[in-house]
Enzyme design. Structure first.
Site, mmCIF file in Angstrom:
data_model
loop_
_atom_site.group_PDB
_atom_site.id
_atom_site.type_symbol
_atom_site.label_atom_id
_atom_site.label_comp_id
_atom_site.label_asym_id
_atom_site.label_seq_id
_atom_site.Cartn_x
_atom_site.Cartn_y
_atom_site.Cartn_z
ATOM 1 C CD GLU A 81 -10.575 -14.598 13.010
ATOM 2 O OE1 GLU A 81 -11.116 -14.367 11.907
ATOM 3 O OE2 GLU A 81 -9.610 -13.932 13.440
ATOM 4 C CG HIS A 107 -4.596 -11.320 6.376
ATOM 5 N ND1 HIS A 107 -5.672 -11.567 5.553
ATOM 6 C CD2 HIS A 107 -4.713 -12.170 7.432
ATOM 7 C CE1 HIS A 107 -6.417 -12.525 6.101
ATOM 8 N NE2 HIS A 107 -5.853 -12.912 7.237
ATOM 9 C CG ASP A 130 -4.564 -13.513 11.234
ATOM 10 O OD1 ASP A 130 -4.751 -13.402 10.018
ATOM 11 O OD2 ASP A 130 -5.500 -13.565 12.056
HETATM 12 N N1 HPA Z 1 -9.894 -12.609 10.099
HETATM 13 C C1 HPA Z 1 -10.676 -12.153 9.128
HETATM 14 N N2 HPA Z 1 -10.281 -11.236 8.245
HETATM 15 C C2 HPA Z 1 -9.035 -10.771 8.341
HETATM 16 C C3 HPA Z 1 -8.180 -11.206 9.323
HETATM 17 C C4 HPA Z 1 -8.637 -12.187 10.252
HETATM 18 O O1 HPA Z 1 -7.942 -12.646 11.180
HETATM 19 N N3 HPA Z 1 -7.033 -10.531 9.136
HETATM 20 C C5 HPA Z 1 -7.172 -9.733 8.060
HETATM 21 N N4 HPA Z 1 -8.406 -9.868 7.588
HETATM 22 ZN ZN ZN Z 2 -6.477 -14.124 8.767
#
Ligand code: HPA
Ligand code: ZN
Length: 335
Positions: free
Chosen positions: A197, A16, A275
């Site tokens: 996740e 991101h 990430d």
């Molecule tokens: N998960 C969900 N949304 C997110 C993440 C993540 O790891 N990083 C930035 N937005």
């Molecule tokens: Zn992510």
């Protein structure tokens, strides 16, 4: 092993761009744009990065974004990330941005997109890092907000390869956005989604069957469902795994418990990614090092992970062949 990891040609598939905002740049932009931030020092910012779950992180992540205001800010953010990964021998990256995190604050979609794409173009020319851009819908917001964002993106299809789904997972299943993703597919966007996740295996099934994803972001909790694992293996569905993120967000208790090695043993197409590196303690090399040491990964396993990433990328046949050759050459000299 660390030197082997540093030299390994790498591909990043889960990043991101707003999560690469380092505290130093956050302060610089706060000053430049005269935005107040609730921290006195870089050390204080880093101390605040102590999360118990995804939502804890997201609250700070959205707050951090407030300093991003102008096209130049988005350029500087993206350029800083590209310089860092070029120094880590990352040759190709496929990054996310969260337009709704900015348009909700009154920043124009074009301001965000122009800054990011100008830096990605420079990354290609000046650093030799190839890239694709994906736009994520914030899943805690309603379906109509996602539709509005999709409609803003359609004129820029040539600059945005695909769409994804991120933000607070629990209580916001992929099925909430089935119609948005159907329209995105009709418009030729590739499809990825965060699933499994924190959310249950059912969310991964929905991402596959309802959103029709080309790739699953994270996917850790798929391991709780044997039939789902069989399906992911059969489809050779890539998982963009993020070890330090999993640790910082308490998806795992200890890095030694990380499921990456098990995923590989099951035949899953697992990849390693950073990430939100500014928040989770490291970029690609740091993620590779953490799992390699904790799980005793072999050079061969690291090569398999990189092969998975090359195959899971959206590069064309020639682009993939070029990276496979670079990896093969490296393994001949360094393995
Ligand atoms: N998960 C969900 N949304 C997110 C993440 C993540 O790891 N990083 C930035 N937005
Ligand atoms: Zn992510």
């Amino acid at each position: 092993m660390d030197a082997f990891i540093d030299g390994l040609p790498k591909v990043e598939l889960h990043l991101h761009i707003e999560g690469s905002l380092e505290p130093e740049l956050m302060f610089a932009l706060a000053q430049r744009n005269k935005v107040d931030i609730p921290f006195k020092s870089v050390e204080e910012v880093r101390a605040a990065y102590d999360f118990s779950n995804l939502q804890d992180f997201l609250d700070i992540y959205y707050q951090g974004m407030n300093v991003l205001q102008t096209e130049q800010d988005f350029y500087d953010l993206t350029w800083a990330y590209l310089q860092r990964i070029a120094a880590q021998n990352v040759l190709h990256t496929e990054i996310f941005f969260d337009p709704q995190g900015h348009t909700e604050r009154g920043i124009k979609f074009e301001t965000v997109l122009d800054g990011i794409t100008r830096a990605l173009d420079d990354g290609r020319k000046k650093l030799g890092v190839s890239s694709f851009l994906f736009m994520c819908f914030l899943r805690h917001l309603p379906e109509d907000a996602a539709f509005e964002t999709l409609h803003q993106a359609i004129p820029y299809k040539h600059r945005i390869l695909g769409v994804g789904l991120d933000s607070s997972e629990k209580g916001h299943p992929p099925s909430k956005f089935e119609r948005v993703f159907a329209e995105a597919r009709e418009n030729g966007f590739l499809i990825v989604a965060h699933a499994g996740e924190e959310g249950p295996p059912e969310y991964v099934w929905e991402a596959l069957d309802q959103l029709k994803v080309n790739r699953i972001d994270h996917g850790n909790r798929s391991l709780e469902d044997g039939k789902l694992v069989d399906r992911l293996v059969k489809d050779a569905m890539p998982l963009t795994v993020c070890p330090l993120s999993n640790l910082k967000l308490c998806v795992i208790k200890d890095i030694h418990e990380h499921p990456l090695k098990k995923m590989l043993a099951l035949g899953l197409k697992a990849t390693v990614n950073s990430d939100d590196p500014a928040y989770f303690g490291g970029y690609m090399n740091e993620n590779f090092r953490a799992v390699t040491h904790a799980l005793n990964l072999t050079k061969q396993e690291l090569a398999t992970i990189t092969k998975n990433s090359i195959e899971a990328s959206f590069l064309d046949k020639n682009g993939k062949a070029d990276l496979h050759k670079k990896l093969d050459d490296y393994m001949k000299t360094a393995a």
